[in-house]
Design a protein around this motif. Structure first.
Motif, PDB file in Angstrom:
ATOM      1  N   PRO A  87       2.582 -10.962  -6.030  1.00  0.00           N
ATOM      2  CA  PRO A  87       3.050  -9.203  -6.010  1.00  0.00           C
ATOM      3  C   PRO A  87       1.965  -8.523  -5.269  1.00  0.00           C
ATOM      4  O   PRO A  87       0.802  -8.915  -5.547  1.00  0.00           O
ATOM      5  N   GLY A  88       2.249  -7.086  -5.187  1.00  0.00           N
ATOM      6  CA  GLY A  88       1.110  -6.402  -4.569  1.00  0.00           C
ATOM      7  C   GLY A  88       1.791  -5.062  -4.372  1.00  0.00           C
ATOM      8  O   GLY A  88       2.845  -4.763  -4.933  1.00  0.00           O
ATOM      9  N   ALA A  89       1.280  -3.969  -3.595  1.00  0.00           N
ATOM     10  CA  ALA A  89       1.942  -2.972  -3.298  1.00  0.00           C
ATOM     11  C   ALA A  89       1.680  -2.854  -1.794  1.00  0.00           C
ATOM     12  O   ALA A  89       0.690  -2.473  -1.686  1.00  0.00           O
ATOM     13  N   TYR A  90       2.636  -2.602  -1.320  1.00  0.00           N
ATOM     14  CA  TYR A  90       1.761  -1.925   0.800  1.00  0.00           C
ATOM     15  C   TYR A  90       1.767  -0.537   0.457  1.00  0.00           C
ATOM     16  O   TYR A  90       2.049   0.776   0.135  1.00  0.00           O
ATOM     17  N   CYS A  91       0.470  -0.633   0.440  1.00  0.00           N
ATOM     18  CA  CYS A  91      -1.008   0.795   0.684  1.00  0.00           C
ATOM     19  C   CYS A  91      -0.002   2.148   2.099  1.00  0.00           C
ATOM     20  O   CYS A  91      -0.931   1.376   3.040  1.00  0.00           O
ATOM     21  N   PHE A  92       0.352   2.916   1.731  1.00  0.00           N
ATOM     22  CA  PHE A  92       1.155   3.370   3.013  1.00  0.00           C
ATOM     23  C   PHE A  92       0.472   4.722   2.647  1.00  0.00           C
ATOM     24  O   PHE A  92       0.350   5.725   3.579  1.00  0.00           O
ATOM     25  N   HIS A  93       0.142   5.176   1.526  1.00  0.00           N
ATOM     26  CA  HIS A  93      -1.136   6.799   1.743  1.00  0.00           C
ATOM     27  C   HIS A  93      -2.148   6.464   0.772  1.00  0.00           C
ATOM     28  O   HIS A  93      -2.298   6.449  -0.253  1.00  0.00           O
ATOM     29  N   MET A  94      -3.363   7.030   1.792  1.00  0.00           N
ATOM     30  CA  MET A  94      -5.052   7.255   1.053  1.00  0.00           C
ATOM     31  C   MET A  94      -5.445   8.841   0.696  1.00  0.00           C
ATOM     32  O   MET A  94      -5.231   8.631   1.998  1.00  0.00           O
TER      33      MET A  94
END
Length: 266
Positions: A87-94
């Motif tokens: 599991p994790g998360a695709y980082c599309f905005h920082m």
């Protein structure tokens, strides 16, 4: 004797590869539309059953060395997903304050960072935080801090990013290899409390988070404590897997985006 500061001189080094931080702020998860998740998530990442967006809006004190601390506000958003079952998360905005922390994260880890203005305002147990770019406050989160969460406060979470060098003469392609990277974030919170509140996404041609609407807030909490951050290079990926998503790293108000299916009635 003269100096030349285009060459790295002696530096005070960290004890390990992980960057130590002290943070406070808000973490939340919300549901959006499944067809948006399907379009937003690049290969080889796999969506989870619920169409969830994970985010955190925090104030960070980055302890770069024993004597050097950099303080910033930072907004991070990702699509909850898995990679090879993990599991994790695709980082599309920082988005965060400070050119140095933005450029270093983009070049080293492939993080989609942008320079922004952040604001935190607390009145008792009411906390409001905003993120602004190009004169638009396109993100706002606020809520009332409630009861403590009686769960382990020490854990690790992962975000997935893509690292590459856009082609010098072929738009939409890359010079050299493109890599899938994983951010490894160790959390050790002294406090974690439930929150009730709202997430507001305002339209911006530069940061179109409003295209990823909030349908239902799944979880919101206030956190404070220590973290340590680092990263791992996972694998090479074909450039075409991430090329259509690369525009999210840029300020391109001419981009009209793609059409996705209409949300079905509940």
């Amino acid at each position: 004797m003269s100096k030349l500061r285009y060459i790295q001189g002696p530096v005070e080094t960290r004890a390990s590869g992980m960057l130590r931080n002290t943070v406070y702020g808000i973490r939340a998860t919300y549901e959006t539309d499944p067809d948006i998740i399907a379009a937003l998530l690049p290969q080889p990442l796999v969506a989870i059953e619920r169409p969830e967006i994970w985010l955190q809006m925090v104030h960070v004190a980055m302890h770069v060395t024993e004597t050097d601390t950099v303080e910033i506000g930072a907004l991070t958003m990702g699509v909850n997903c898995t990679h090879e079952g993990a599991p994790g998360a695709y980082c599309f905005h920082m988005a965060m304050e400070g050119e140095t922390v933005v450029t270093s994260g983009r070049e080293r880890f492939g993080e989609p960072k942008k320079i922004a203005e952040t604001h935190f305002e607390r009145n008792g147990d009411h906390l409001r935080a905003t993120c602004s770019r190009h004169g638009v406050t396109y993100f706002e989160i606020e809520g009332t801090i409630g009861e403590p969460i009686d769960q382990p406060l020490k854990f690790e979470e992962h975000l997935f990013c893509y690292k590459g060098m856009p082609s010098i003469d072929q738009p939409g392609q890359f010079d050299g290899d493109v890599f899938l990277t994983r951010l490894n974030w160790e959390r050790n919170y002294d406090a974690r409390r439930a929150m009730t509140g709202t997430i507001t996404l305002r339209d911006s041609a530069f940061d179109p988070l409003a295209d990823i609407p909030v349908r239902r807030i799944v979880d919101m909490q206030y956190v404070e404590g220590g973290t340590a951050t680092g990263g791992t290079l996972l694998r090479k990926v074909p450039g075409e897997w991430i090329a259509p998503h690369w525009v999210g790293r840029q300020d391109d108000p001419r981009n009209v985006g793609v059409d996705v299916g209409k949300r079905k009635a509940a």
